[in-house]
Motif scaffolding. Sequence first.
Motif, PDB file in Angstrom:
ATOM      1  N   ASP A 180       0.795  -1.228   0.000  1.00 53.46           N
ATOM      2  CA  ASP A 180       0.000   0.000   0.000  1.00 53.46           C
ATOM      3  C   ASP A 180       0.830   1.282   0.000  1.00 53.46           C
ATOM      4  N   ALA A 181       2.145   1.146   0.012  1.00 57.63           N
ATOM      5  CA  ALA A 181       3.007   2.338  -0.098  1.00 57.63           C
ATOM      6  C   ALA A 181       2.805   2.939  -1.499  1.00 57.63           C
ATOM      7  N   PRO A 182       2.873   4.285  -1.609  1.00 61.23           N
ATOM      8  CA  PRO A 182       2.551   4.911  -2.907  1.00 61.23           C
ATOM      9  C   PRO A 182       3.511   4.532  -4.034  1.00 61.23           C
ATOM     10  N   GLY A 183       4.780   4.238  -3.720  1.00 62.40           N
ATOM     11  CA  GLY A 183       5.732   3.881  -4.772  1.00 62.40           C
ATOM     12  C   GLY A 183       6.039   5.066  -5.679  1.00 62.40           C
ATOM     13  N   THR A 184       6.522   4.778  -6.879  1.00 59.97           N
ATOM     14  CA  THR A 184       6.843   5.840  -7.844  1.00 59.97           C
ATOM     15  C   THR A 184       5.940   5.700  -9.060  1.00 59.97           C
ATOM     16  N   VAL A 185       5.359   6.836  -9.465  1.00 60.50           N
ATOM     17  CA  VAL A 185       4.531   6.836 -10.671  1.00 60.50           C
ATOM     18  C   VAL A 185       5.315   7.519 -11.779  1.00 60.50           C
ATOM     19  N   ILE A 186       5.401   6.847 -12.934  1.00 61.17           N
ATOM     20  CA  ILE A 186       6.152   7.391 -14.071  1.00 61.17           C
ATOM     21  C   ILE A 186       5.173   7.678 -15.213  1.00 61.17           C
ATOM     22  N   THR A 187       5.054   8.955 -15.568  1.00 64.91           N
ATOM     23  CA  THR A 187       4.108   9.342 -16.624  1.00 64.91           C
ATOM     24  C   THR A 187       4.779  10.361 -17.540  1.00 64.91           C
ATOM     25  N   LYS A 188       3.989  10.884 -18.481  1.00 67.96           N
ATOM     26  CA  LYS A 188       4.509  11.876 -19.415  1.00 67.96           C
ATOM     27  C   LYS A 188       4.929  13.154 -18.680  1.00 67.96           C
ATOM     28  N   GLU A 189       4.145  13.521 -17.678  1.00 70.02           N
ATOM     29  CA  GLU A 189       4.394  14.782 -16.970  1.00 70.02           C
ATOM     30  C   GLU A 189       5.569  14.660 -16.005  1.00 70.02           C
ATOM     31  N   ALA A 190       6.337  15.740 -15.934  1.00 69.82           N
ATOM     32  CA  ALA A 190       7.526  15.697 -15.088  1.00 69.82           C
ATOM     33  C   ALA A 190       7.231  15.996 -13.626  1.00 69.82           C
ATOM     34  N   GLY A 191       6.092  16.599 -13.349  1.00 71.50           N
ATOM     35  CA  GLY A 191       5.865  17.000 -11.965  1.00 71.50           C
ATOM     36  C   GLY A 191       6.748  18.185 -11.650  1.00 71.50           C
ATOM     37  N   SER A 192       7.532  18.098 -10.588  1.00 75.07           N
ATOM     38  CA  SER A 192       8.309  19.254 -10.159  1.00 75.07           C
ATOM     39  C   SER A 192       9.585  19.449 -10.981  1.00 75.07           C
ATOM     40  N   VAL A 193      10.104  20.688 -10.905  1.00 73.02           N
ATOM     41  CA  VAL A 193      11.366  21.021 -11.567  1.00 73.02           C
ATOM     42  C   VAL A 193      12.501  20.798 -10.570  1.00 73.02           C
ATOM     43  N   GLY A 194      13.664  20.414 -11.061  1.00 76.86           N
ATOM     44  CA  GLY A 194      14.826  20.307 -10.181  1.00 76.86           C
ATOM     45  C   GLY A 194      15.427  18.918 -10.127  1.00 76.86           C
ATOM     46  N   VAL A 195      16.490  18.796  -9.335  1.00 78.72           N
ATOM     47  CA  VAL A 195      17.217  17.529  -9.231  1.00 78.72           C
ATOM     48  C   VAL A 195      16.353  16.485  -8.527  1.00 78.72           C
ATOM     49  N   LYS A 196      16.227  15.304  -9.128  1.00 74.25           N
ATOM     50  CA  LYS A 196      15.407  14.262  -8.489  1.00 74.25           C
ATOM     51  C   LYS A 196      16.239  13.101  -7.969  1.00 74.25           C
ATOM     52  N   ALA A 197      17.252  12.691  -8.718  1.00 73.74           N
ATOM     53  CA  ALA A 197      18.006  11.505  -8.290  1.00 73.74           C
ATOM     54  C   ALA A 197      19.369  11.449  -8.951  1.00 73.74           C
ATOM     55  N   VAL A 198      20.245  10.652  -8.354  1.00 73.54           N
ATOM     56  CA  VAL A 198      21.532  10.364  -8.992  1.00 73.54           C
ATOM     57  C   VAL A 198      21.678   8.845  -9.131  1.00 73.54           C
ATOM     58  N   ALA A 199      22.390   8.443 -10.164  1.00 72.66           N
ATOM     59  CA  ALA A 199      22.616   7.011 -10.390  1.00 72.66           C
ATOM     60  C   ALA A 199      24.023   6.853 -10.939  1.00 72.66           C
ATOM     61  N   ALA A 200      24.549   5.638 -10.863  1.00 71.82           N
ATOM     62  CA  ALA A 200      25.920   5.411 -11.342  1.00 71.82           C
ATOM     63  C   ALA A 200      25.998   4.151 -12.176  1.00 71.82           C
ATOM     64  N   LYS A 201      26.780   4.236 -13.232  1.00 73.47           N
ATOM     65  CA  LYS A 201      26.954   3.093 -14.133  1.00 73.47           C
ATOM     66  C   LYS A 201      28.444   2.760 -14.215  1.00 73.47           C
ATOM     67  N   ASP A 202      28.764   1.520 -13.816  1.00 72.19           N
ATOM     68  CA  ASP A 202      30.172   1.094 -13.763  1.00 72.19           C
ATOM     69  C   ASP A 202      30.639   0.496 -15.082  1.00 72.19           C
ATOM     70  N   GLY A 203      31.909   0.124 -15.099  1.00 75.79           N
ATOM     71  CA  GLY A 203      32.455  -0.606 -16.250  1.00 75.79           C
ATOM     72  C   GLY A 203      32.594   0.258 -17.483  1.00 75.79           C
ATOM     73  N   ILE A 204      32.819   1.546 -17.268  1.00 74.13           N
ATOM     74  CA  ILE A 204      32.898   2.470 -18.399  1.00 74.13           C
ATOM     75  C   ILE A 204      34.360   2.625 -18.853  1.00 74.13           C
ATOM     76  N   ILE A 205      34.530   2.746 -20.158  1.00 76.81           N
ATOM     77  CA  ILE A 205      35.864   2.933 -20.740  1.00 76.81           C
ATOM     78  C   ILE A 205      35.880   4.304 -21.418  1.00 76.81           C
ATOM     79  N   ALA A 206      36.876   5.112 -21.059  1.00 72.00           N
ATOM     80  CA  ALA A 206      37.008   6.422 -21.713  1.00 72.00           C
ATOM     81  C   ALA A 206      38.066   6.314 -22.802  1.00 72.00           C
ATOM     82  N   ILE A 207      37.775   6.870 -23.960  1.00 68.26           N
ATOM     83  CA  ILE A 207      38.736   6.856 -25.070  1.00 68.26           C
ATOM     84  C   ILE A 207      38.963   8.298 -25.512  1.00 68.26           C
ATOM     85  N   LYS A 208      40.239   8.685 -25.529  1.00 64.19           N
ATOM     86  CA  LYS A 208      40.558  10.059 -25.911  1.00 64.19           C
ATOM     87  C   LYS A 208      41.377  10.038 -27.198  1.00 64.19           C
TER      88      LYS A 208
END
Length: 440
Positions: free
Chosen positions: A282-310
């Motif tokens: 019964d917890a509200p959870g997260t709803v994902i729709t077309k509308e963004a709702g509020s403006v501003g920073v919402k979350a951060v995430a990280a993706k490992d195993g990245i290779i940089a090529i210069k």
Amino acid sequence: MMKVMKFGGTSVGKPERMHEVAKLITRNADSKIVVLSALSGTTNSLVEISNFLAHGNREGAKNTIEKLHQHYKAFIQALVQKEENRKNANQIIDEHFEFLNIILRISFSEALNKDILAQGELMSTKLFCVYLTEIGVDHELLPALEFMSIDANEEPQLGAIRIKLNDLIRKHADKKILVTQGYICRNVRGEVDNLKRGGSDYTASLIAAASNASVCEIWTDIDGMHNNDPRIVNKTVAIEQLSFDEAAELAYFGAKILHPTCIWPAQQENVPVKLLNTMQPDAPGTVITKEAGSVGVKAVAAKDGIIAIKIKSSRMLLAYGFLRKVFEVFEKYKTSIDMITTSEVAVSVTIDSDLFLEDIVRELEPFGTVDVDKGQTIVSIVGNEIAQTDHVLQKLFDALNEVPVTMVSYGGSAHNISLLVPQDYKTKTLQLLNAGLFGL
Ligand code: ADP
Ligand code: ASP
Ligand code: MG
């Protein structure tokens, strides 16, 4: 209208959790398609079996198969009580383990690997259906291998899926509950294949889009998308609302709660996605729709195993067509670029796969000096109109004072600022951002 309800590994990982899933899908009389993952731990064991076989270690594979078989036998004892159902369930899993034991004697191939990996979802759905029968819930099992398919580029074929799935739905129009496997599909050669790790979310979104569902519910072991990775940072909070674009960025850049590319089908057909917690229904959870709702920073995430090529070249100076030539190399090896920054004499890009790294570097070398940095992490800061948020860059760089940021991508998307940091700094970066951006 149909509702899609997807339950992940932990939500079906114990007999009592499976009982709970049955309760959740019978709470109302809506028509629904229930998508199940393999029991938690099973796909990892199947990967292990495949790896043993790929390295010619039959004994290792045999031991893992035996352990897994015992696990399922015990699972069945607690899942169903009636003798007849226990017999049925045991017969089902014995057939799958017989298949795995036969595989021990065949020479290993990529197609066989995919067959092995498919066993988890095949078993979980069949066992769940035996339980539904035991408690008298009318239902039908739709085999995903009859409608879920990918093309030569391993992309799901939404058009074909739609036609086949809707045929099956019409055929079973008298059933309110349809159950199917997440993750597994057929490839262009008609062989068993899959949608990559975590792919049951993708299955759910594809089914939701193909059946024009009213909602795509992803039931898991946490109360929605959190503002930061709860496996790494101590204090995180659930986000109530996200736009499709924001959710897609978070999924792609490492928020494990969603498969990296699972948002687009639901977004394309505008089906709302809800992230819900099986342990706290019964917890509200997260709803994902077309509308963004509020403006501003919402979350951060990280993706490992990245290779940089210069690629550094004085020839880039005032030259047009240079970037095209560089990008063509990545296109040739079907390797997608995540981040890119340029200066007058250099261009840096990141990729997340080293499958063709040697070929790529070899073909880039004629253009200039090529440097490769492995072991990098992309940290993404996601939110609506993030670039226009007051002082966001200042807060970001104040917070990351002690972190050696090696690349910054800002302005490419209105929802994302991405940073590249050495993998060893990932935990620290996520913790510092939690304090600096969210005050947590
Ligand atoms: P399932 O087996 O149900 O598919 P997953 O393990 O794939 O579940 O995804 C849920 C897990 O994702 C959570 O238990 C949590 O540890 C992890 N996770 C990583 N980042 C986030 C985030 N930003 N918000 C919520 N969960 C996250
Ligand atoms: N069972 C698969 C996995 O563990 C798919 C999924 O759970 O989404 O990756
Ligand atoms: Mg998952």
